[in-house]
Design an enzyme around this catalytic site. Sequence first.
Site, PDB file in Angstrom:
ATOM      1  N   GLU A 473       5.020  -1.001 -26.663  1.00 56.17           N
ATOM      2  CA  GLU A 473       3.771  -1.169 -25.915  1.00 56.17           C
ATOM      3  C   GLU A 473       2.947  -2.325 -26.465  1.00 56.17           C
ATOM      4  O   GLU A 473       2.240  -3.007 -25.709  1.00 56.17           O
ATOM      5  CB  GLU A 473       2.966   0.129 -25.936  1.00 56.17           C
ATOM      6  N   HIS A 479       1.624  -9.845 -24.571  1.00 57.84           N
ATOM      7  CA  HIS A 479       1.749 -10.587 -23.317  1.00 57.84           C
ATOM      8  C   HIS A 479       0.371 -10.726 -22.669  1.00 57.84           C
ATOM      9  O   HIS A 479      -0.025 -11.809 -22.225  1.00 57.84           O
ATOM     10  CB  HIS A 479       2.708  -9.836 -22.390  1.00 57.84           C
TER      11      HIS A 479
END
Length: 689
Positions: A473, A479
């Site tokens: 995660e 990102h």
Amino acid sequence: MTEATNPLLSPSALPYGLPDYAAIRPEHYLPAFRRAFEEQLREVRAITAVRSMPTFENTLVALERSGELLDRVAHAFYTVSSADATPEIQAIDEELAPLMAAHEDAIRLDSQLYWRVSQVHAQLDELELDAEQRYLVQRHFREMTHAGAALDDEAKTRLTELNKRLSTLSTAFEKNLLNDTNDLAVLFDDASELDGLTSGELSATARAASDRGEDGRFLVGLPLFSGHPYLSSLTVRESRRRILEASLSRGSRGNANDNGAVLTEIVRLRAERAALLGYPSHAAYITADETAGSPDAVERMLRDLAAPAARNASREAEALQEIIDATEPDPFALEAHDWAFYTEKVRQARYDIDTAALRPWFEAERVLRDGVFFAAGQLYGVGFTEREDLGAYHPGARVFEVHDADGSAVGLYVLDLYTRDSKRGGAWMNPIVSQSALRGTLPVVVNNLNVARPGDGDPTLLTLDEVTTLFHEFGHALHGLFARVTYPHFAGTNVFRDFVEFPSQVNEMWILWSEVLDNYARHFETGEPLDAAIVERLRATEAFDQGHATSEYLAAAWLDQAWHSIAAGAEVDDVAAFEAAALSDIGLLNPLVPTRYSSTYFAHVFSGGYSAGYYSYIWSEVLDADTVEWFRSNGGLTRANGDRFRQRLLGVGGSKDPLEAYRDFRGRDAEIAPLLKRRGLDADGAAGV
């Protein structure tokens, strides 16, 4: 309700625009949404009222500027509705779902707006635009066309009706699942029934029971997936059976939380919508705008992997039955609830590894700071400072400020680690504030997990699977934190669904990387590092039990495709029979290996964003495994490697075709061989447990 009385109607004064959750009350959300809907519709009408010919500035840039209030309100609310869904929040979510669907359709199906976007798209080669601007025009045109903007008015009316109903059904599916998951948590009277759990795990079950008014008893909650982490260590077979049976029955018990009728209506309406849009199935509609391109490409991959995975699972089952026959005083036939327990026995016998015994080396705070944050620092030069002065949406969520090596601001990272009854199952990342140079915003992202909270004074000791989930995660979080785009349309993880899992899977590689593991895997009491011999044996088990793991995943991915390959007008009356037929078709109907998600609790596809897209994990893993090979060949955990990955992949967000971005990073297309080797599916791979 005015801006002075509703904190959602004005930009937050907190750092990075973090919503002022301390001031936000549930009654603020719906009025803020209604105001935001009205504001964006006015902004879009202003675009379509322009008399001059469409240009990039007066159409695309203006469209990107619109909806800023709605984005702010929606991010704030949907963070809460998934992570702290009190009955009051659930009621708001149900009322909001059709309103949101109608608003989105009012914009993406607007004929005048579509005409203007189409005109700019037609002139694309004549315009002096940079790469991100060109891609923005292409994506808006493609997405509006794909959504049905070119349909006639009658078809658009029906499409809007379908979208509103589907949004309501998806919300109902999630609500039913949350309620049934809470109802089915398994209550035990005596600690002896949970023999095999660590003291920390046992204290967590005692705390969970106490929180529900069951002092002196023990409550085992259910994760989103079919299995349960405790199944590998519980010595009492009946306890294992009860837990798995409860897990598998969610949403299918014929009560008020039954999801059977909900999901079949979702499937029927999605098929009708696909036909209206000119596609033979919902799967065809979805994959047409993903990197896969078509359901045929997805089917070929899943079928190619299913046969060797099923063969390996059968060999694994034989090995498990052998150990049962050799070690149990009264041998019995292996069942699904026995698999994890005896797999651990085989693991111990073959590799001398007891994964449950590793938990003292995985204390949560150390994993976070000296593992997850450390790896990111080594790779990307970023640092993390906890901001205890900043409150999130729940007291259990912690806020960290992220800075680059030069001290410049990156954004905020929020971690919400522990499970609670108001949090949906699973683990996920979502943005609370999206980055955009056009709007002048930096990112705020959150990771949610569902780790059981131990009793007061006890450490939080993670399983290896939970360590993996945290690293995974956090890959999504990176990102979201690193993407630097001009237009909000491309912010963070706004990439194709079958590409979005790639960066998160890549981040898992650092879990057993020597420099990282040596830094965080320390015994929580003694500080001793994890024995090097154990680490080597852990690495040697990479393909261990992959027949089972790959089969349960592929079964779920295939179910998703099967449901969404149904043509318009077809009816399914028996969910269980449909599942059995679909799994039999691909050779994965195995009672010893239940699908990772059965249909009635398959939240990814019936209440999440993965409909006809659950294949994305294995699709992305091709890129992931190939990328791991690149890192290994180029020196591993170095700033040079991290900077290349950040600049060419993470940093572009959704502003570039993802496969083009991958080729820019890797120098070529991805190859599948590393994935086959990792999962033991190549000719030389390890078959059996």
